[in-house]
Scaffold this active site. Structure first.
Site, PDB file in Angstrom:
ATOM      1  N   GLY A 155       9.851 -12.062  -5.575  1.00 45.16           N
ATOM      2  CA  GLY A 155       8.938 -11.778  -4.474  1.00 45.16           C
ATOM      3  C   GLY A 155       7.515 -11.537  -4.914  1.00 45.16           C
ATOM      4  O   GLY A 155       6.811 -10.700  -4.349  1.00 45.16           O
ATOM      5  N   ALA A 156       7.048 -12.296  -5.908  1.00 41.28           N
ATOM      6  CA  ALA A 156       5.750 -12.009  -6.517  1.00 41.28           C
ATOM      7  C   ALA A 156       4.600 -12.787  -5.904  1.00 41.28           C
ATOM      8  O   ALA A 156       3.521 -12.843  -6.497  1.00 41.28           O
ATOM      9  CB  ALA A 156       5.823 -12.301  -8.016  1.00 41.28           C
ATOM     10  N   ASN A 157       4.785 -13.359  -4.734  1.00 39.30           N
ATOM     11  CA  ASN A 157       3.695 -14.105  -4.111  1.00 39.30           C
ATOM     12  C   ASN A 157       2.862 -13.242  -3.162  1.00 39.30           C
ATOM     13  O   ASN A 157       1.847 -13.705  -2.640  1.00 39.30           O
ATOM     14  CB  ASN A 157       4.227 -15.321  -3.354  1.00 39.30           C
ATOM     15  CG  ASN A 157       5.180 -14.948  -2.241  1.00 39.30           C
ATOM     16  OD1 ASN A 157       6.345 -14.669  -2.514  1.00 39.30           O
ATOM     17  ND2 ASN A 157       4.717 -14.908  -1.002  1.00 39.30           N
ATOM     18  N   GLY A 189       1.912  -8.789  -1.808  1.00 40.43           N
ATOM     19  CA  GLY A 189       2.111  -7.353  -1.933  1.00 40.43           C
ATOM     20  C   GLY A 189       2.084  -6.835  -3.349  1.00 40.43           C
ATOM     21  O   GLY A 189       1.376  -7.346  -4.221  1.00 40.43           O
ATOM     22  N   ILE A 190       2.876  -5.792  -3.584  1.00 36.60           N
ATOM     23  CA  ILE A 190       2.863  -5.167  -4.903  1.00 36.60           C
ATOM     24  C   ILE A 190       3.437  -6.086  -5.973  1.00 36.60           C
ATOM     25  O   ILE A 190       3.076  -5.975  -7.143  1.00 36.60           O
ATOM     26  CB  ILE A 190       3.600  -3.810  -4.895  1.00 36.60           C
ATOM     27  CG1 ILE A 190       5.083  -3.980  -4.586  1.00 36.60           C
ATOM     28  CG2 ILE A 190       2.950  -2.831  -3.933  1.00 36.60           C
ATOM     29  CD1 ILE A 190       5.888  -2.706  -4.774  1.00 36.60           C
ATOM     30  N   GLY A 191       4.303  -7.004  -5.594  1.00 35.70           N
ATOM     31  CA  GLY A 191       4.819  -7.964  -6.563  1.00 35.70           C
ATOM     32  C   GLY A 191       3.734  -8.860  -7.094  1.00 35.70           C
ATOM     33  O   GLY A 191       3.677  -9.175  -8.296  1.00 35.70           O
ATOM     34  N   SER A 251      12.672   2.731  -2.582  1.00 32.46           N
ATOM     35  CA  SER A 251      11.768   3.256  -1.557  1.00 32.46           C
ATOM     36  C   SER A 251      12.097   4.720  -1.311  1.00 32.46           C
ATOM     37  O   SER A 251      13.244   5.153  -1.483  1.00 32.46           O
ATOM     38  CB  SER A 251      11.931   2.473  -0.254  1.00 32.46           C
ATOM     39  OG  SER A 251      11.358   3.155   0.843  1.00 32.46           O
ATOM     40  N   TYR A 259      17.891  -0.584   6.382  1.00 31.37           N
ATOM     41  CA  TYR A 259      16.910  -0.621   5.301  1.00 31.37           C
ATOM     42  C   TYR A 259      17.145   0.536   4.329  1.00 31.37           C
ATOM     43  O   TYR A 259      17.171   0.347   3.102  1.00 31.37           O
ATOM     44  CB  TYR A 259      15.501  -0.537   5.873  1.00 31.37           C
ATOM     45  CG  TYR A 259      14.415  -0.467   4.815  1.00 31.37           C
ATOM     46  CD1 TYR A 259      14.067  -1.591   4.074  1.00 31.37           C
ATOM     47  CD2 TYR A 259      13.749   0.735   4.562  1.00 31.37           C
ATOM     48  CE1 TYR A 259      13.082  -1.524   3.097  1.00 31.37           C
ATOM     49  CE2 TYR A 259      12.760   0.811   3.596  1.00 31.37           C
ATOM     50  CZ  TYR A 259      12.424  -0.324   2.866  1.00 31.37           C
ATOM     51  OH  TYR A 259      11.447  -0.249   1.890  1.00 31.37           O
TER      52      TYR A 259
END
Length: 296
Positions: free
Chosen positions: A21-23, A25-27, A138, A164
């Site tokens: 998920g590095a595309n 936000g924090i990623g 989280s 979640y």
């Protein structure tokens, strides 16, 4: 309190880091920082197009490979095609409070993506991991509970926030049991976890439905959240700083919502080692992926 910042990260030349998920936000911030520190960074993303757009904004050795954590066949294909050593795996990708949805394998989307997808990916890559597995949880884990009778919300009314929280609690229980298993076989790899506090990522944006509501949401986000850059610091700390196996890092400020990263506590449910073992066994049954004990 720690004063850890990106300037504390040494050169990572010669190391390979895989970030899910590095595309965005924090990623994305994590990937950019580690690539700038000379790591070879692999963006493991559902959309290669978005991954390439993100990679184009980074300096250093950055690659993009397709990975859909909501489809175990994609997870297996990624692991089979990744034959090189991995120094650090960062399980960052996640979905947050969507309407009831299911993965390609029929799992509730948040549990299936946030936990089971990463569970399968980690175990499939583990024979090639040399240093560390970092899993992003989280603060929402504190209100989570593992319902073994209905992990995938097939029988009870669906509650997105509860689903979640269950998935984020599962992330911490996974880290605990992974560390126990790694230590048992004498592996030098350690499992750590982090949470970003309340980071104003694309998981948390004003909805814009009405101007007054939009402005109120925007003001609240500015007051109680921190930037993607600051939200990535706990993940970076967990990935590169000296810390024990099963360590957990989060912001050091009020209610761990923002601030410099430091080791933090977790809920009593997240410390239940028997639940962690049971969840691991159930996760193996659901994913058909097991701990590669003989390969470590």
């Amino acid at each position: 309190m720690t004063t850890f910042s990106v300037s504390d990260i040494p050169s990572l030349a010669g190391r390979t880091v895989v970030i899910t998920g590095a595309n965005s936000g924090i990623g994305r911030v994590t990937a950019r920082v580690l690539a700038a520190r000379e790591a070879r960074v692999v963006l493991a993303v559902r959309s290669p197009e978005k991954g390439r757009a993100a990679a184009a904004t980074m300096t250093g050795h950055v690659e993009v490979r397709p990975l859909d954590l909501a489809d175990l066949s994609s997870v297996r294909a990624f692991a089979e095609n990744f034959t090189e050593p991995v120094d650090v795996l960062i399980n960052n990708a996640g979905v947050m409070i969507p309407p009831l949805s299911r993965t390609a394998d029929g799992f509730e989307l948040q549990f299936g993506t946030n936990h089971l997808g990463h569970f399968a990916l980690t175990n499939l890559l583990l024979p090639r991991i040399r240093e560390r597995v970092v899993t992003v949880s989280s603060n929402g884990h504190r209100v989570g509970a593992i319902d073994f009778g209905d992990l995938n919300w097939e029988h009870r009314p669906y509650r997105a926030i509860a689903a979640y929280a269950q998935s984020k609690l599962a992330n911490l229980l996974f880290t605990t049991e992974l560390q126990r298993r790694l230590a048992r076989v004498g592996s030098p790899v350690i499992a750590t976890a982090a949470h970003p506090g309340v980071a104003a990522t694309n998981l948390l944006r004003p909805d814009g439905r009405r101007r007054a509501v939009h402005l109120a949401q925007k003001a609240a986000i500015a007051l109680f959240t921190q930037s993607d850059e600051d939200g990535a610091l706990p993940t970076l700390y967990a990935a590169v700083a000296e810390m024990p196996g099963d360590g957990y890092v989060g912001p050091g400020g009020f209610l761990e919502g923002r601030g410099a990263p430091k080791p933090v506590g977790r809920s009593a449910r997240a410390r239940d080692t028997e639940v962690a073992r049971r969840l691991w066994e159930v996760s193996e049954e659901l994913t058909k992926v097991t701990f590669p004990e003989r390969s470590l």
